[in-house]
Design a protein around this motif. Structure first.
Motif, PDB file in Angstrom:
ATOM      1  N   GLY A  65       0.812  -1.213   0.000  1.00  0.00           N
ATOM      2  CA  GLY A  65       0.000   0.000   0.000  1.00  0.00           C
ATOM      3  C   GLY A  65       0.840   1.256   0.000  1.00  0.00           C
ATOM      4  O   GLY A  65       2.073   1.210   0.007  1.00  0.00           O
ATOM      5  N   GLN A  66       0.150   2.394   0.008  1.00  0.00           N
ATOM      6  CA  GLN A  66       0.799   3.699  -0.151  1.00  0.00           C
ATOM      7  C   GLN A  66       0.588   4.644   1.036  1.00  0.00           C
ATOM      8  O   GLN A  66       0.963   5.805   0.953  1.00  0.00           O
ATOM      9  CB  GLN A  66       0.249   4.387  -1.416  1.00  0.00           C
ATOM     10  N   SER A  67       0.022   4.168   2.142  1.00  0.00           N
ATOM     11  CA  SER A  67      -0.342   5.089   3.225  1.00  0.00           C
ATOM     12  C   SER A  67       0.849   5.682   3.960  1.00  0.00           C
ATOM     13  O   SER A  67       0.703   6.678   4.666  1.00  0.00           O
ATOM     14  CB  SER A  67      -1.272   4.402   4.230  1.00  0.00           C
ATOM     15  N   ILE A  69       3.986   6.548   2.405  1.00  0.00           N
ATOM     16  CA  ILE A  69       5.022   6.988   1.464  1.00  0.00           C
ATOM     17  C   ILE A  69       5.756   8.234   1.940  1.00  0.00           C
ATOM     18  O   ILE A  69       6.930   8.403   1.645  1.00  0.00           O
ATOM     19  CB  ILE A  69       4.463   7.190   0.039  1.00  0.00           C
ATOM     20  N   ASP A  74       7.501   2.524   1.066  1.00  0.00           N
ATOM     21  CA  ASP A  74       6.802   2.352  -0.200  1.00  0.00           C
ATOM     22  C   ASP A  74       6.260   0.941  -0.342  1.00  0.00           C
ATOM     23  O   ASP A  74       6.701   0.012   0.344  1.00  0.00           O
ATOM     24  CB  ASP A  74       7.759   2.649  -1.360  1.00  0.00           C
ATOM     25  N   ASP A  75       5.320   0.781  -1.252  1.00  0.00           N
ATOM     26  CA  ASP A  75       4.756  -0.521  -1.559  1.00  0.00           C
ATOM     27  C   ASP A  75       5.874  -1.507  -1.879  1.00  0.00           C
ATOM     28  O   ASP A  75       6.790  -1.196  -2.634  1.00  0.00           O
ATOM     29  CB  ASP A  75       3.809  -0.387  -2.756  1.00  0.00           C
ATOM     30  N   ASN A 119       0.507   9.940   4.289  1.00  0.00           N
ATOM     31  CA  ASN A 119       0.012  10.240   2.957  1.00  0.00           C
ATOM     32  C   ASN A 119      -1.311  10.965   3.173  1.00  0.00           C
ATOM     33  O   ASN A 119      -2.218  10.423   3.810  1.00  0.00           O
ATOM     34  CB  ASN A 119      -0.184   8.933   2.169  1.00  0.00           C
ATOM     35  N   TYR A 122      -5.007   9.443   2.994  1.00  0.00           N
ATOM     36  CA  TYR A 122      -5.513   8.464   3.948  1.00  0.00           C
ATOM     37  C   TYR A 122      -5.892   9.163   5.245  1.00  0.00           C
ATOM     38  O   TYR A 122      -5.200  10.083   5.682  1.00  0.00           O
ATOM     39  CB  TYR A 122      -4.455   7.390   4.234  1.00  0.00           C
TER      40      TYR A 122
END
Length: 146
Positions: A65-67, A69, A74-75, A119, A122
């Motif tokens: 996921g990207q929450s 970053i 990172d993913d 991020n 979110y």
């Protein structure tokens, strides 16, 4: 290696690699102009010894996921998580929340806890008595592919 997969993280238990140590050049590598050639002082470096302080309570998990970053997570990054470390305000933690694992920054103020993503897309999660919540471990390192 033991592997446990959830929707947001995939966990791995570390296994010490016997006989696997990479060569380490203890001279520093310039990110600017190269320095004149010099003799390299080589040593062997174990990433287990560098990244793991508490072998029995340390696990790896892969981010999905990207929450996070904004925190540099990172993913598909690999997290090193220590369950022995005490949770504290501003630490990045792997938490079990309402049946799912998640990684977020802890915000603790008196008797209130929030899980803050890094991020803006979110929402911040306020932990209440209605949540099934456990701080599972503290992130100590992140391993990235370049």
């Amino acid at each position: 290696m033991i592997r446990l997969e959830t929707n947001s993280l995939t966990f791995f238990t570390p296994q010490e690699a016997t006989g696997f140590e990479a060569v380490f050049f203890d001279t520093g590598i310039s990110a600017g102009f190269p320095s004149p050639a010099e003799d390299f002082n080589t040593q062997h470096l174990s990433l287990d010894k560098e990244l793991i302080k508490n072998k029995e309570t340390t696990f790896y998990a892969r981010v999905n996921g990207q929450s996070m970053i904004g925190a540099g997570l990172d993913d598909n990054d690999l997290l090193v998580i220590d369950r022995k470390l005490e949770p504290a305000n501003n630490k990045i933690a792997v938490c079990f929340l309402d049946g799912e694992f998640t990684v977020k920054r802890l915000r603790v103020d008196q008797n209130e806890i929030w899980l803050q993503p890094e991020n803006p897309n979110y929402p911040i999660i306020k932990i209440t008595e209605d949540n099934d919540f456990l701080i599972w471990g503290i992130v100590t390192n992140v391993i990235k592919k370049v």
